[in-house]
Design an enzyme around this catalytic site. Structure first.
Site, PDB file in Angstrom:
ATOM      1  N   TRP A   1      32.760  23.852  -0.028  1.00 11.25           N
ATOM      2  CA  TRP A   1      32.859  22.570   0.681  1.00 11.25           C
ATOM      3  C   TRP A   1      31.541  22.175   1.325  1.00 11.25           C
ATOM      4  CZ3 TRP A   1      36.249  19.639  -1.210  1.00 11.25           C
ATOM      5  CH2 TRP A   1      37.400  20.203  -1.764  1.00 11.25           C
TER       6      TRP A   1
ATOM      7  N   ASP B   1      32.482  19.949   9.709  1.00 13.38           N
ATOM      8  CA  ASP B   1      33.662  19.713   8.879  1.00 13.38           C
ATOM      9  C   ASP B   1      34.715  20.742   9.293  1.00 13.38           C
ATOM     10  OD1 ASP B   1      35.614  19.671   6.925  1.00 13.38           O
ATOM     11  OD2 ASP B   1      34.255  19.923   5.228  1.00 13.38           O
TER      12      ASP B   1
ATOM     13  N   LYS C   1      45.813  19.523   6.234  1.00 15.83           N
ATOM     14  CA  LYS C   1      46.044  20.968   6.380  1.00 15.83           C
ATOM     15  C   LYS C   1      46.857  21.230   7.651  1.00 15.83           C
ATOM     16  CE  LYS C   1      42.339  21.447   3.556  1.00 15.83           C
ATOM     17  NZ  LYS C   1      42.516  21.493   2.120  1.00 15.83           N
TER      18      LYS C   1
END
Ligand code: PMP
Length: 360
Positions: free
Chosen positions: A102, A172, A196
């Site tokens: 990511w 992030d 999530k």
């Protein structure tokens, strides 16, 4: 109805209470004879939901008043390009930590916008570890410092935060937001997908310190400009109303269940149950540095790929879903987000013990 135990990495487990609340209000919102998802986003029904979602976010994370909270479409992925477009001012360098899949995507997009310096690259170590925060430094002309608090695929998680003086730190937090207590004032921006720990897929959240928004250039088109979204209370255009409704209900559930401190204690408890089992023998193995093991995405290997495939298949046949590791790294992965109850982890631990005895 017998519900499966959901260990998906995202979208993922949402507490049953939240799903049922959505279901019971879906066609008739709070007895008004119309659904929330078929009225204008300027209607009071939605306005209340929107404002409540934002104020719960502020309350649960103790977000200081000089931050704006946005819910935007495009996921965390769009933020990978919007962050440099808004905050990487001309002539400056953006510092990034490459901790895995990511972080790398964020870096690749930022490189298309401006100058990027990778301060730490975990590639050689197969992204199994992270740098000590004391070793980190930013470029002399740094516009901001970006890192990924939890690598959802690699299963590594920062345990301390970088301290870089006046340089804005951008994080992030897609896969561990509200699973740990954090001091928001240490960050200039925190962002991530909501799917999530916060609700159904369809939006990304942004917590942005207001002074950073002054950097957003007027030359950007409207949707790409964070300042425009902030000035309009995240209602510049039609927000993802269904998702934000789900987030509001999920955050109410978090609040009812003890807030972020309780989520954090549960994350520690649930992950410890599995890591203790992994460490208790040599059948299961964790490929990541024990100092940085994720409490959210637990990756583990079995003695062979054949046994891993058998494990995933048998788990699924027993109602434990989505334990296969990401296709890019293989192995197994159990994601233990806020919506995953302790009882599901107990069932998984029992299954893992049993599987190792039968196949060890
Ligand atoms: N960052 C992290 C850490 C993620 O786990 C993900 C999604 N799994 C993303 C960014 C991308 O999020 P989205 O799919 O919402 O764009």
């Amino acid at each position: 109805m017998s519900r499966k135990l959901n260990f998906s990495a995202g979208p993922c487990a949402i507490p049953l209470e939240v799903l049922e609340e959505m279901q019971s209000n879906m066609s008739d919102y709070q007895g008004n004879g119309i659904s929330l998802v078929e009225v204008s986003h300027r209607h009071k029904f939605y306005d209340d939901v929107h404002n409540e979602a934002i104020s719960l976010f502020k309350e649960l994370m103790n977000i200081p008043d000089n931050y704006s909270i946005l819910f935007l479409g495009g996921g965390a992925t769009l933020a990978f390009s919007m962050i440099p477009m808004n905050f990487l001012t001309p002539g400056k360098t953006a510092d990034y930590v490459n901790s895995g899949t990511w972080a790398k995507k964020a870096i690749d997009d930022a490189k298309k916008i401006g100058k990027v310096n990778v301060v730490f690259d975990g590639k050689e170590g197969a992204y199994s570890s992270l740098p000590a925060v004391s070793e980190l430094s930013a470029s002399p002309d740094s516009a901001y410092f970006h890192f990924t608090s939890n690598e959802t695929i690699g299963g590594i998680q920062w345990k301390e935060w970088p301290e870089l003086g006046d340089i804005p730190v951008i994080c992030d937090m897609s896969s561990d937001i509200m699973s740990r207590e954090i001091d928001v004032s240490k960050f200039a921006m925190i962002y991530g997908g909501v799917q999530k720990n916060l609700g159904p897929a369809g939006a990304a959240f942004m917590i942005i310190r207001n002074d950073l928004l002054e950097r957003s250039p007027d030359t950007l088109t409207a949707y790409l400009n964070y300042k425009i979204h902030a000035d309009k209370g995240s209602m510049y255009n039609t927000p993802p109303v269904f998702t934000i409704w789900g987030v509001k209900l999920f955050l109410e559930w978090v609040k009812r269940n003890g807030g972020v401190p309780a989520m954090s204690a549960l994350a520690d408890k649930k992950s410890k149950m599995i890591y203790d089992l992994i460490d208790s023998g040599d059948f299961y193995r964790s490929p990541v540095d024990s100092a940085f093991r994720s409490t959210m995405n637990l990756v583990f290997r079995l003695p062979s790929e054949e046994l891993e495939a058998k494990f995933v298949k048998e788990a699924s046949a027993n109602g434990m879903m989505f334990l296969k590791g990401h296709r890019s790294v293989g192995g197994c992965r159990a994601s233990l987000y806020n919506g995953v109850p302790v009882s599901a982890v107990e069932t998984l631990v029992d299954f893992m013990k049993d599987f190792s005895v039968k196949n060890g």
